[in-house]
Design a protein around this motif. Structure first.
Motif, PDB file in Angstrom:
ATOM      1  N   UNK A 152       0.827  -1.212   0.000  1.00 20.59           N
ATOM      2  CA  UNK A 152       0.000   0.000   0.000  1.00 20.59           C
ATOM      3  C   UNK A 152       0.858   1.258   0.000  1.00 20.59           C
ATOM      4  N   UNK A 153       1.902   1.301   0.817  1.00 17.41           N
ATOM      5  CA  UNK A 153       2.698   2.521   0.964  1.00 17.41           C
ATOM      6  C   UNK A 153       3.480   2.892  -0.290  1.00 17.41           C
ATOM      7  N   UNK A 154       3.568   1.988  -1.254  1.00 13.66           N
ATOM      8  CA  UNK A 154       4.318   2.276  -2.474  1.00 13.66           C
ATOM      9  C   UNK A 154       3.422   2.677  -3.635  1.00 13.66           C
ATOM     10  N   UNK A 155       2.113   2.683  -3.426  1.00 14.47           N
ATOM     11  CA  UNK A 155       1.195   3.066  -4.507  1.00 14.47           C
ATOM     12  C   UNK A 155       1.275   4.574  -4.729  1.00 14.47           C
ATOM     13  N   UNK A 156       1.471   4.982  -5.970  1.00 19.21           N
ATOM     14  CA  UNK A 156       1.541   6.400  -6.314  1.00 19.21           C
ATOM     15  C   UNK A 156       0.117   6.940  -6.522  1.00 19.21           C
ATOM     16  N   UNK A 157      -0.330   7.865  -5.692  1.00 15.86           N
ATOM     17  CA  UNK A 157      -1.690   8.402  -5.853  1.00 15.86           C
ATOM     18  C   UNK A 157      -1.803   9.285  -7.084  1.00 15.86           C
ATOM     19  N   UNK A 158      -2.921   9.178  -7.756  1.00 18.56           N
ATOM     20  CA  UNK A 158      -3.175   9.973  -8.959  1.00 18.56           C
ATOM     21  C   UNK A 158      -4.259  11.015  -8.746  1.00 18.56           C
ATOM     22  N   UNK A 159      -5.104  10.805  -7.739  1.00 14.02           N
ATOM     23  CA  UNK A 159      -6.191  11.745  -7.472  1.00 14.02           C
ATOM     24  C   UNK A 159      -6.511  11.761  -5.985  1.00 14.02           C
ATOM     25  N   UNK A 160      -7.212  12.810  -5.555  1.00 11.75           N
ATOM     26  CA  UNK A 160      -7.440  13.025  -4.124  1.00 11.75           C
ATOM     27  C   UNK A 160      -8.212  11.890  -3.465  1.00 11.75           C
ATOM     28  N   UNK A 161      -9.252  11.423  -4.126  1.00 15.51           N
ATOM     29  CA  UNK A 161     -10.127  10.440  -3.502  1.00 15.51           C
ATOM     30  C   UNK A 161      -9.964   9.053  -4.122  1.00 15.51           C
ATOM     31  N   UNK A 162      -8.737   8.756  -4.511  1.00 13.26           N
ATOM     32  CA  UNK A 162      -8.421   7.466  -5.126  1.00 13.26           C
ATOM     33  C   UNK A 162      -8.748   6.323  -4.169  1.00 13.26           C
ATOM     34  N   UNK A 163      -9.312   5.276  -4.713  1.00 17.12           N
ATOM     35  CA  UNK A 163      -9.687   4.116  -3.912  1.00 17.12           C
ATOM     36  C   UNK A 163      -8.693   2.977  -4.097  1.00 17.12           C
ATOM     37  N   UNK A 164      -8.740   2.037  -3.165  1.00 18.12           N
ATOM     38  CA  UNK A 164      -7.852   0.882  -3.254  1.00 18.12           C
ATOM     39  C   UNK A 164      -8.449  -0.297  -2.499  1.00 18.12           C
ATOM     40  N   UNK A 165      -8.228  -1.523  -2.992  1.00 19.60           N
ATOM     41  CA  UNK A 165      -8.522  -2.690  -2.155  1.00 19.60           C
ATOM     42  C   UNK A 165      -7.551  -2.675  -0.974  1.00 19.60           C
ATOM     43  N   UNK A 166      -7.898  -3.339   0.121  1.00 24.06           N
ATOM     44  CA  UNK A 166      -7.027  -3.330   1.296  1.00 24.06           C
ATOM     45  C   UNK A 166      -7.024  -4.693   1.981  1.00 24.06           C
ATOM     46  N   UNK A 167      -5.817  -5.218   2.171  1.00 22.18           N
ATOM     47  CA  UNK A 167      -5.573  -6.430   2.957  1.00 22.18           C
ATOM     48  C   UNK A 167      -4.559  -6.009   4.018  1.00 22.18           C
TER      49      UNK A 167
END
Length: 331
Positions: free
Chosen positions: A302-317
């Motif tokens: 998760x910490x290495x994902x580069x955000x592209x927009x303010x409210x970007x979503x992601x799956x989470x484990x």
């Protein structure tokens, strides 16, 4: 003084303020600004705790009658929490801008000399307030990248989780807790309402390497990916306990201490996942890694994902390291 009398006079412990002062030398670059910012967050947390505890008496529970940028129905306490935190951060003077789940755009706090950016979910799980279920606040703290004194830039906000200088959450439950990390371990503080102070109650929190709790909304099982279904069935075969409150902070907090995994996967209706990267996933990922756990979107840290927009979503484990790694192995 006899033994019984001494028990009654035992010290309540180290206050948050004193703990922060002790740790201030860890951040010579911050000149006390980060320490003050953490105090501002704690102050806002105390105010929100008060509002939550008396919400039923004041008639401020329930829906507000509007939707946030996520298309979710805002609760009255969502709006109140957002206002309280904005005021505390603006008055504190250390923050130049805030990204909030309740706001469409970056909120400029009219403090061009502020060195920090806050990304936050002011009140996570607020729909549970009507039924007295634990809820929380989640926050991430970043140092701004653009020159101090100038306008806030999008690059200041869209930073990956590895750039966080601090992150934490407040849990409003049977007791109110503030748990945070500045990249040097995780510490928890419990609020003593009679004294109006947070006291150090859980020092150097370490999450179990493995666990027997899985937290996921199984009501959506039919729209999960095959890999997620496979992992759930594996948990059941091992007779793990299914525990799901429906408040992210509460589920995460339990698993942090007891060992377990929290899963919010992508589905047919939410192909990018539902949780927000900037002000939910990143903060909890930073905390869990500092506590010896792991956080992934199923394939990527998760910490290495580069955000592209303010409210970007992601799956989470997220949770105990071995459990997350086993879940990743199902993909």
């Amino acid at each position: 003084m006899n033994a019984e009398t001494e028990k009654l006079a035992l010290p309540v412990g180290t206050t948050l303020d004193r703990f922060i002062k002790k740790k201030q030398d860890d951040f010579p670059f911050a000149s006390g600004e980060l320490s003050q910012l953490l105090r501002d967050i704690a102050l806002a947390g105390k105010i929100i705790n008060r509002e939550i505890n008396r919400s039923g008496l004041l008639g401020i529970e329930g829906a507000f009658g509007a939707q946030n940028v996520q298309g979710e129905e805002q609760q009255k306490l969502d709006v109140i929490a957002d206002i309280r935190f904005m005021r505390a951060l603006r008055n504190g003077g250390e923050v130049c801008a805030v990204v909030s789940e309740e706001q469409n755009e970056i909120i400029d706090l009219d403090n061009p000399n502020g060195r920090y950016i806050i990304a936050m979910d002011p009140l996570d799980g607020s729909s549970n307030i009507d039924v007295n279920v634990s809820i929380g606040t989640i926050f991430s703290i970043y140092r701004r990248l653009s020159p101090v004194g100038g306008p806030v830039q999008m690059e200041d906000v869209l930073q990956p989780g590895v750039a966080q200088v601090a992150a934490g959450y407040l849990l409003y439950g049977s007791s109110t807790m503030l748990v945070y990390t500045t990249g040097r371990g995780v510490n928890g503080f419990t609020y003593e309402a009679g004294l109006g102070e947070f006291f150090l109650s859980h020092q150097n929190i370490q999450t179990p390497l493995d666990g027997k709790i899985f937290s996921i909304n199984e009501g959506a099982y039919n729209v999960f990916e095959p890999a997620v279904k496979k992992y759930i069935e594996d948990c059941k075969e091992q007779r793990f306990s299914g525990r799901y409150i429906g408040s992210l902070v509460a589920d995460f907090h339990r698993n942090l201490f007891k060992g377990g995994i929290y899963i919010y996967p992508r589905t047919d209706t939410a192909p990018e996942g539902k949780l927000r990267l900037l002000y939910e996933a990143n903060a909890l990922a930073y905390i869990v890694e500092q506590a010896g756990g792991k956080a992934s979107n199923g394939k990527t840290r998760i910490l290495e994902i580069e955000p592209k927009e303010l409210h970007q979503r992601t799956p989470l484990f997220i949770g105990s390291k071995k459990m997350v790694e086993k879940a990743e192995g199902c993909f």
